[in-house]
Design an enzyme around this catalytic site. Sequence first.
Site, PDB file in Angstrom:
ATOM      1  N   LYS A  96      -2.680   9.588 -18.405  1.00 10.86           N
ATOM      2  CA  LYS A  96      -3.867   8.953 -17.804  1.00 10.86           C
ATOM      3  C   LYS A  96      -3.896   9.359 -16.335  1.00 10.86           C
ATOM      4  CE  LYS A  96      -5.568   6.050 -15.586  1.00 10.86           C
ATOM      5  NZ  LYS A  96      -6.448   6.446 -14.455  1.00 10.86           N
TER       6      LYS A  96
ATOM      7  N   GLY B 258       1.968   6.142  -7.744  1.00  9.98           N
ATOM      8  CA  GLY B 258       0.742   5.599  -7.154  1.00  9.98           C
ATOM      9  C   GLY B 258       1.098   4.593  -6.083  1.00  9.98           C
ATOM     10  N   SER B 259       0.183   3.656  -5.864  1.00  9.23           N
ATOM     11  CA  SER B 259       0.395   2.698  -4.781  1.00  9.23           C
ATOM     12  C   SER B 259       1.397   1.619  -5.197  1.00  9.23           C
ATOM     13  CB  SER B 259      -0.932   2.050  -4.407  1.00  9.23           C
ATOM     14  OG  SER B 259      -1.422   1.348  -5.526  1.00  9.23           O
TER      15      SER B 259
ATOM     16  N   GLY C 173       2.025  -0.225  -8.767  1.00 13.42           N
ATOM     17  CA  GLY C 173       3.394  -0.106  -9.280  1.00 13.42           C
ATOM     18  C   GLY C 173       3.953  -1.452  -9.724  1.00 13.42           C
TER      19      GLY C 173
ATOM     20  N   GLU D 160       7.155   5.655  -8.647  1.00  9.04           N
ATOM     21  CA  GLU D 160       7.201   6.318  -7.342  1.00  9.04           C
ATOM     22  C   GLU D 160       5.994   5.827  -6.567  1.00  9.04           C
ATOM     23  OE1 GLU D 160       9.450   7.929  -5.869  1.00  9.04           O
ATOM     24  OE2 GLU D 160      10.777   8.277  -7.566  1.00  9.04           O
TER      25      GLU D 160
ATOM     26  N   CYS E 289       2.696  11.240  -0.003  1.00  3.47           N
ATOM     27  CA  CYS E 289       3.585  10.074   0.068  1.00  3.47           C
ATOM     28  C   CYS E 289       4.763  10.377   0.990  1.00  3.47           C
ATOM     29  CB  CYS E 289       4.065   9.712  -1.321  1.00  3.47           C
ATOM     30  SG  CYS E 289       4.709  11.136  -2.189  1.00  3.47           S
TER      31      CYS E 289
ATOM     32  N   GLN F 204     -11.192   5.915   0.971  1.00  2.00           N
ATOM     33  CA  GLN F 204      -9.982   6.319   1.701  1.00  2.00           C
ATOM     34  C   GLN F 204     -10.332   6.565   3.177  1.00  2.00           C
ATOM     35  OE1 GLN F 204      -6.643   6.466   0.540  1.00  2.00           O
ATOM     36  NE2 GLN F 204      -6.279   6.720   2.729  1.00  2.00           N
TER      37      GLN F 204
ATOM     38  N   GLU G 136       1.443   1.795   4.964  1.00  2.69           N
ATOM     39  CA  GLU G 136       1.065   3.175   4.652  1.00  2.69           C
ATOM     40  C   GLU G 136      -0.439   3.358   4.887  1.00  2.69           C
ATOM     41  OE1 GLU G 136       0.919   4.432   0.477  1.00  2.69           O
ATOM     42  OE2 GLU G 136       2.102   6.176   1.059  1.00  2.69           O
TER      43      GLU G 136
END
Length: 485
Positions: A174, A227-228, A232, A252, A286, A333, A387
């Site tokens: 996905k 992802g974020s 997560g 991650e 990242c 973003q 972040e």
Amino acid sequence: MSDLIKPNFIAGEWLAGPDAAPNVNPSDTRDVVGLYARASQAQARMAVAAAQAAQPLWAAQTPMQRSEALDRIGSELLTRRAELADLLAREEGKALGDASGEVLRAAHIFKFFAGEALRVGGELIGSTRPNMSVEICREPVGVVTVITPWNFPLAIPAWKIAPALAYGNAVVFKPAELVPGCAWALADIIAGAGLPAGTFNLVMGRGRELGEVLLEDPRVQAITFTGSESTGRKVALSAVGRSGPMAKFQLEMGGKNPLVVLDDADVDQAIACALNGAFYSTGQRCTASSRLIVTDGVHDRFVAGLIQAMEGLVVGDARAPDTVIGPVVDASQLEQDMRYIDLGLREGATLAYGGKAQKDWNGQPGFYLQPALFTDTTPSMTINREEIFGPVASVIRVSDADEALRVANDTPFGLSAGVVTQSLKHAARFKRDLQAGMVMVNAPTAGVDPHVPFGGRKGSSYGPREQGRYAAEFFTTVKTTYINP
Ligand code: NAD
């Protein structure tokens, strides 16, 4: 549904979804890359069922057959490198040279795991009991859900799908909503590699909706996610909270990576590391260096030199030949980046360079942002804690190496960390004491090799490392057999 819509790939068939979404070029929002199907939850369930049925067939193939299939995928990525780089740059906004590098990396990853498929070994160990022997081997986990972010639309899927397949698992993939084009092209290549139908499935669409199936379905044995941090956590809660057996999972997530520049650094090298680490790929990595921690003695020279170097960063259409920094990936973003720039100013940081959004480039409407550098920042400012995920970096001035190390580790994240120094003593100490999964000495915090472990500590990661032969930890399960002949 029109033939122009790119469909999902389920059980070896290309299947339309109930609806489709346009894929928009962030360098020119008038340009629609294509229409991509969005799968329904029922289709996601079909994909899981197909993967479950195919997995034993795939696992029963010889290691050489699996290796050859992965090698074919790697070769096809290389053959189509220019076309895929153009697609990646067009849909994600990564400058063409970097996009081409990403395609190469994806190909290398498939080639690496083509080799690893042949090297799955085991151990024979003596028992504490007479005549008994103990055999330890690795087996596939089963059906693996692969969920990926938008910022490396080929490399991250590659570093999850290739090991999953190498070790005999079946995959339901996905991709992120913003980058279905690269995912579809990769699926097209995998579809041509001769795997049993259902071994690899692509379902495109909304994370939350498809996540309900792909995380909760008890037929999924493992979930690999990048992802974020907020998503997560949801993945983790679903993996353990679902009914039936819990899923194995690997996460991650974000980073707030420090690059420490010490007084004895080669200043030109430090500037080159900061420029690349903080701003290349529009800072949307990242592993980006978002905190530049600089000691007093070199601070002013470093800042002046970095600003001068930033003046040479050409922002533009990702596919234009001179572009170094492509656009931000989308409107939300860009809004997030601008919010943090505003917050930095309100918290008292000095915007020493850049930070201006640009609505167009040569008349093309897009999400352009001049890379931004903050100075006079403190470790507690929000821009140094959270972040940002854009071309925005802050300089934190410190008095010496001790303070630099403390500030570098003062973060909830721990993905990558760097130090620029000519001293062996400092290099050894920072290598030992930086709390990060990856440490770079005199190198940018971003930019890693495809054949060695990748991952972080603290809030950045959960579970075993990705890539290299360490990937076997996640994508296999160990069986211990006692044999009494
Ligand atoms: P995101 O968390 O919004 O989305 C990641 C993926 O999760 C997408 O495919 C999305 O559709 C899916 N998703 C969203 N909600 C879901 C749900 N409820 N259930 C299941 N899936 C769901 O992240 P993003 O914006 O695509 O990517 C940016 C983030 O990724 C940044 O935080 C960045 O640091 C991180 N990242 C980390 C690494 C790493 O290796 N540590 C690498 C690249 C990016």
